[in-house]
Design a protein around this motif. Structure first.
Motif, PDB file in Angstrom:
ATOM      1  N   GLU A 147       0.834  -1.208   0.000  1.00 45.34           N
ATOM      2  CA  GLU A 147       0.000   0.000   0.000  1.00 45.34           C
ATOM      3  C   GLU A 147       0.867   1.256   0.000  1.00 45.34           C
ATOM      4  O   GLU A 147       0.545   2.244  -0.671  1.00 45.34           O
ATOM      5  CB  GLU A 147      -0.941  -0.007   1.203  1.00 45.34           C
ATOM      6  N   ALA A 148       1.969   1.222   0.727  1.00 42.70           N
ATOM      7  CA  ALA A 148       2.886   2.366   0.749  1.00 42.70           C
ATOM      8  C   ALA A 148       3.508   2.578  -0.634  1.00 42.70           C
ATOM      9  O   ALA A 148       3.633   3.718  -1.096  1.00 42.70           O
ATOM     10  CB  ALA A 148       3.971   2.151   1.794  1.00 42.70           C
ATOM     11  N   LYS A 149       3.886   1.480  -1.293  1.00 39.99           N
ATOM     12  CA  LYS A 149       4.470   1.600  -2.631  1.00 39.99           C
ATOM     13  C   LYS A 149       3.445   2.138  -3.631  1.00 39.99           C
ATOM     14  O   LYS A 149       3.781   2.945  -4.499  1.00 39.99           O
ATOM     15  CB  LYS A 149       5.032   0.257  -3.103  1.00 39.99           C
ATOM     16  N   ILE A 150       2.194   1.720  -3.488  1.00 37.42           N
ATOM     17  CA  ILE A 150       1.129   2.225  -4.356  1.00 37.42           C
ATOM     18  C   ILE A 150       0.964   3.725  -4.148  1.00 37.42           C
ATOM     19  O   ILE A 150       0.811   4.488  -5.108  1.00 37.42           O
ATOM     20  CB  ILE A 150      -0.190   1.461  -4.115  1.00 37.42           C
TER      21      ILE A 150
ATOM     22  N   HIS B 210       1.725   9.274  -6.189  1.00 33.49           N
ATOM     23  CA  HIS B 210       2.344  10.605  -6.141  1.00 33.49           C
ATOM     24  C   HIS B 210       3.166  10.852  -7.405  1.00 33.49           C
ATOM     25  O   HIS B 210       3.172  11.967  -7.937  1.00 33.49           O
ATOM     26  CB  HIS B 210       3.216  10.758  -4.898  1.00 33.49           C
ATOM     27  N   ARG B 211       3.851   9.821  -7.876  1.00 28.07           N
ATOM     28  CA  ARG B 211       4.617   9.956  -9.124  1.00 28.07           C
ATOM     29  C   ARG B 211       3.685  10.305 -10.279  1.00 28.07           C
ATOM     30  O   ARG B 211       3.956  11.221 -11.056  1.00 28.07           O
ATOM     31  CB  ARG B 211       5.363   8.656  -9.443  1.00 28.07           C
TER      32      ARG B 211
ATOM     33  N   GLU C  70      13.288   1.914  -0.435  1.00 28.12           N
ATOM     34  CA  GLU C  70      13.282   2.150   1.013  1.00 28.12           C
ATOM     35  C   GLU C  70      12.152   1.367   1.683  1.00 28.12           C
ATOM     36  O   GLU C  70      12.346   0.753   2.730  1.00 28.12           O
ATOM     37  CB  GLU C  70      13.110   3.652   1.262  1.00 28.12           C
ATOM     38  N   VAL C  71      10.980   1.380   1.068  1.00 30.49           N
ATOM     39  CA  VAL C  71       9.843   0.615   1.608  1.00 30.49           C
ATOM     40  C   VAL C  71      10.181  -0.873   1.617  1.00 30.49           C
ATOM     41  O   VAL C  71       9.931  -1.565   2.613  1.00 30.49           O
ATOM     42  CB  VAL C  71       8.553   0.887   0.800  1.00 30.49           C
TER      43      VAL C  71
END
Length: 85
Positions: free
Chosen positions: A14-17, A22-23, A61-62
């Motif tokens: 979910e963090a990567k999504i 944002h990208r 990082e995630v």
């Protein structure tokens, strides 16, 4: 324990999504500025490349945090199992 690892992986995904969203938003804004002639094509391309580089860094990082948390959970479980035997 395994459920906790699954939860960590889900939260990481979910963090990567969120990072990728944002990208996408940043790239859309850059394209709007380019279309409105507020940015040159070269500047927009450079900015999009920078956005991609930051995205890659944050996703890595995630991933690193996920791996660390998995190891932490498994280590805590192993240690608690060793104490119980």
């Amino acid at each position: 324990r395994k459920d906790m690892v699954k939860l960590i992986k889900k939260m990481g995904e979910e963090a990567k999504i969120a990072v990728r969203n944002h990208r996408r938003d940043a790239n859309e804004e850059l394209k709007k500025q380019e279309k409105a002639k507020a940015l040159s094509e070269d500047d927009a391309k450079k900015a999009m490349d920078q956005v991609q580089k930051k995205t890659d860094e944050k996703v890595a990082e995630v991933d690193k945090v996920i791996v660390g948390k998995e190891k932490e959970i498994m280590t805590i479980w192993v240690l608690s199992e060793a104490r119980n035997t």
